[in-house]
Scaffold this active site. Structure first.
Site, PDB file in Angstrom:
ATOM      1  CG  ASP A 132       0.919   3.791   7.892  1.00  8.01           C
ATOM      2  OD1 ASP A 132       1.082   3.737   9.124  1.00  8.01           O
ATOM      3  OD2 ASP A 132       0.429   4.776   7.312  1.00  8.01           O
TER       4      ASP A 132
ATOM      5  CG  ASN B 159       1.900   4.413   2.930  1.00  7.57           C
ATOM      6  OD1 ASN B 159       2.740   4.599   2.035  1.00  7.57           O
ATOM      7  ND2 ASN B 159       0.821   3.683   2.770  1.00  7.57           N
TER       8      ASN B 159
ATOM      9  CG  ASP C  38      -1.973   1.082   1.197  1.00  7.77           C
ATOM     10  OD1 ASP C  38      -2.473   1.401   0.104  1.00  7.77           O
ATOM     11  OD2 ASP C  38      -2.303   1.632   2.275  1.00  7.77           O
TER      12      ASP C  38
END
Length: 283
Positions: free
Chosen positions: A185, A173, A168
């Site tokens: 994260d 992040n 992700d």
């Protein structure tokens, strides 16, 4: 500030002395700045599954296994106990990934402990000692964009050499401290060898970086670093210092339509999550 209920057990255990302030609230957790003796750290409080906007998609769960067969059956059936076990697996994935990546030399926050669904870890700071900004909040020149892009590509390579894919990765992040980007994260981290969508996730992470930095350095748009990195990994040729060109030979095999449709669906979900994260940060 008043100690949040979820952090209270860590205070009682002597792991945290004071909760100073809330740092941020995202799609999967709320992060607080805390004092532990003379050290200032951060405490990441994971949200309950029903409160998270980032769902535990099958793509992220694939490859995550528990040794206890009773726990595995409960997770498959979705019982109350099984859901509790699934939450622990979800949270432990970030802790395990942080330790694994830190040992591999990847720039991630140093983890200290995870207790009662709260991850206690290093507070990443800037040159002035304040909480480091997210990458999307940093002003970039053309040269700095190319520099940070190259640094992050190396971090992605280091991660893959350690068998981990972020899953992700985006400008939301990644923090920027005095020495450059720091990746955060990781509860959705993917085991490169245990997931059938590892290549897709890696390419998406790398494409996210190219698209973001491409706004400052247009020559990065359309680069194929993700495919190149994965090809080297599959061939057993990937090393932390492997030279990258951002180009790969065009495939001659027939297109896998099903895989393409799956990738489009993942991209659509990623964009929805990105928009949702932006809205949450604006609240």
């Amino acid at each position: 500030m008043k100690t949040p209920k979820r952090i209270q057990p860590l205070v009682e255990e002597g792991l945290i002395d004071e909760v100073m302030r809330q740092l941020m609230s995202g799609k999967e957790a709320t992060v607080y700045v805390v004092r532990c003796g003379d050290d200032i750290r951060c405490a990441k409080v994971y949200k309950e599954a029903t409160q998270r906007s980032f769902h535990q998609a099958v793509a992220y769960q694939e490859g995550r296994r528990v040794k206890n067969s009773r726990q595995a059956r409960a997770m498959e059936k979705g019982t109350r106990y099984g859901r509790k076990m699934a939450e622990e697996v979800w949270q432990n994935a970030e802790v395990d990934a942080l330790y694994r990546l830190a040992a591999a030399g990847v720039r991630v926050p140093t983890p200290y402990t995870c207790f009662e669904g709260v991850l206690l870890m290093e507070l990443v700071t800037n040159a002035e000692g304040n909480a480091a900004p997210r990458l999307n909040d940093v002003e970039l020149s053309h040269e700095k964009a190319l520099e940070f892009h190259a640094m992050l590509l190396r971090e992605v390579v280091l991660m893959l050499c350690a068998g981990v894919i972020h899953g992700d990765l985006s400008e939301y992040n990644i923090l920027v401290d005095a020495h450059g980007p720091v990746i955060i994260d990781l509860p959705q981290a993917i085991d490169a060898a245990g997931s059938s969508v590892a290549a897709t996730m890696l390419e998406r992470d790398v494409t996210n970086l190219a698209n973001f930095f491409g706004a400052f350095a247009p020559e990065l748009i359309g680069s194929q670093y993700g495919k190149e990195i994965w090809a080297l990994y599959q061939a057993g040729l990937l090393t932390p210092d492997a030279p990258l060109t951002g180009r790969v030979a065009l495939p001659t095999a027939p297109v896998n339509v099903g895989a393409v449709i799956h990738e489009i669906a993942l991209a659509r979900q990623e964009e929805e999550d990105r928009i949702r994260a932006q809205m949450e940060m604006q609240d």
